[in-house]
Motif scaffolding. Structure first.
Motif, short mmCIF file in Angstrom:
data_model
loop_
_atom_site.label_atom_id
_atom_site.label_comp_id
_atom_site.label_asym_id
_atom_site.label_seq_id
_atom_site.Cartn_x
_atom_site.Cartn_y
_atom_site.Cartn_z
N ILE A 106 1.00 -1.25 0.55
CA ILE A 106 0.03 -0.06 -0.29
C ILE A 106 1.06 0.83 -0.32
N ALA A 107 0.17 2.03 -0.79
CA ALA A 107 0.74 3.59 -0.65
C ALA A 107 0.15 4.46 0.30
N LEU A 108 1.62 4.63 1.63
CA LEU A 108 0.58 5.25 2.63
C LEU A 108 0.35 6.57 2.46
N GLY A 109 -0.63 7.67 3.41
CA GLY A 109 -0.39 8.98 2.80
C GLY A 109 -0.54 10.03 4.35
N LYS A 110 -1.07 10.97 4.27
CA LYS A 110 -0.28 11.73 4.84
C LYS A 110 -1.69 12.77 5.65
N ALA A 111 -1.76 12.76 7.04
CA ALA A 111 -3.10 13.44 7.36
C ALA A 111 -2.93 14.39 7.04
N LYS A 112 -4.46 16.30 6.80
CA LYS A 112 -4.17 16.86 5.79
C LYS A 112 -3.59 18.12 7.44
N SER A 113 -3.78 17.62 9.05
CA SER A 113 -4.47 18.63 9.91
C SER A 113 -4.32 17.44 11.36
N VAL A 116 -0.47 14.10 15.82
CA VAL A 116 -0.57 14.57 17.45
C VAL A 116 -1.54 15.19 18.01
N GLY A 117 -2.15 14.15 18.78
CA GLY A 117 -3.11 15.44 19.83
C GLY A 117 -3.94 16.55 18.99
N SER A 118 -4.33 15.66 17.61
CA SER A 118 -5.93 15.97 17.05
C SER A 118 -6.56 14.86 17.61
N LEU A 119 -8.02 15.76 17.37
CA LEU A 119 -9.54 15.24 17.79
C LEU A 119 -9.21 13.18 16.91
N GLY A 120 -8.61 13.40 15.54
CA GLY A 120 -8.74 12.37 15.28
C GLY A 120 -8.05 11.29 15.76
N GLU A 121 -6.56 12.12 16.40
CA GLU A 121 -5.72 10.43 16.84
C GLU A 121 -6.89 9.99 17.90
N LYS A 122 -7.81 11.39 19.41
CA LYS A 122 -8.03 11.11 20.03
C LYS A 122 -8.78 9.77 19.34
N ILE A 123 -9.96 10.24 18.49
CA ILE A 123 -11.35 9.35 18.56
C ILE A 123 -11.28 8.30 17.82
N TYR A 124 -9.24 7.63 17.24
CA TYR A 124 -9.26 6.28 17.03
C TYR A 124 -8.73 5.81 17.97
N ARG A 125 -7.52 6.27 19.09
CA ARG A 125 -7.18 5.29 19.95
C ARG A 125 -7.95 5.90 21.17
N ALA A 126 -8.97 6.23 21.57
CA ALA A 126 -9.63 6.15 22.80
C ALA A 126 -11.36 6.38 22.50
N GLY A 127 -11.78 7.20 21.09
CA GLY A 127 -12.81 7.14 21.70
C GLY A 127 -13.76 8.19 22.06
N ASN A 128 -14.64 8.48 22.17
CA ASN A 128 -15.42 9.55 23.06
C ASN A 128 -15.92 8.41 23.89
N ALA A 129 -15.91 8.74 25.21
CA ALA A 129 -16.06 7.58 26.18
C ALA A 129 -17.91 8.97 26.60
N ALA A 130 -17.98 9.63 26.54
CA ALA A 130 -19.39 10.61 26.90
C ALA A 130 -20.19 10.46 25.24
N THR A 131 -20.08 9.75 24.75
CA THR A 131 -20.73 9.75 23.19
C THR A 131 -21.14 7.85 23.31
N ASN A 132 -19.92 7.43 23.95
CA ASN A 132 -19.94 5.67 23.64
C ASN A 132 -19.43 5.26 23.05
N VAL A 133 -18.47 6.32 21.69
CA VAL A 133 -17.83 5.36 20.70
C VAL A 133 -16.74 5.12 21.13
N PRO A 134 -16.35 3.31 20.71
CA PRO A 134 -15.46 3.14 20.94
C PRO A 134 -13.74 3.55 20.58
#
Length: 203
Positions: A106-113, A116-134
């Motif tokens: 696979i040809a890997l890509g790059k995130a636009k924004s 590390v420390g972004s909302l995207g990383e938070k959701i991917y690695r920890a989810g959202n406990a407040a809304t039960n998103v794993p």
């Protein structure tokens, strides 16, 4: 007599190996031809689609690719274009195509924004406990490699494609993965866009 019997057995074994090898080569050539004439226009010959709304297939688990093709053919996964493409494929042809694309790097890509420390990383690695998103990582692994036969590889996938699939799961347009439908139903547009961007750069 024992020597002749052993020689006969070895001869039969070698013949069987030769026949199997020829069958494997024939299947590979058939898959290559199908890729060149049908798949390449949308997914590229090596499975690294340059069209961001079409998924990269390179490096994906063959079991997952085969399952998706079968579900396009049966109608369980709705997509007018892919249903038409898969309709004429046999189970063996689906298997060979899946093996073909899974073998390509696979040809890997790059995130636009979303690094590390972004909302995207938070959701991917920890989810959202407040809304039960794993956490996405719980099923797709921390580096996005997924688990063969269970969860697809995500790392490097186009953000536009991932976002479109999350929205399709949420709306019910894509209904072949109940777990993902339930998760997407709890996600906001901002969370979907952020995690899709993060996944594009994941490695």
């Amino acid at each position: 007599m024992q020597f002749r019997h052993l020689a006969w057995l070895l001869s039969g074994l070698m013949l069987g190996i030769s026949v199997n090898a020829q069958a494997g080569e024939s299947a590979a050539k058939s898959a290559q031809q199908t890729v060149n004439t049908v798949c390449a226009a949308c997914h590229a010959p090596d499975g690294n689609s340059v069209i961001s709304l079409n998924p990269k297939l390179a490096g994906q688990h063959p079991e997952y690719l085969q399952k998706q093709l079968a579900e396009f053919k049966s109608g369980k996964r709705a997509n007018a274009v892919m249903s038409g493409m898969a309709s004429g494929l046999s189970d063996d042809e689906m298997k060979e195509l899946a093996l073909y694309f899974s073998s390509k790097p696979i040809a890997l890509g790059k995130a636009k924004s979303n690094g590390v420390g972004s909302l995207g990383e938070k959701i991917y690695r920890a989810g959202n406990a407040a809304t039960n998103v794993p956490a996405c990582a719980a099923c797709h692994s921390p580096n996005g490699a997924g688990l063969p036969k269970q969860f697809p590889r995500l790392s490097g996938q186009h953000a536009d494609y991932t976002l479109a699939q999350l929205k399709a799961f949420r709306s019910g347009e894509r209904a072949n993965a109940p777990m993902m439908m339930a998760i997407a139903a709890k996600m906001s547009d901002a969370e979907m866009a952020a995690v899709a961007d993060y996944i594009q750069g994941l490695r």
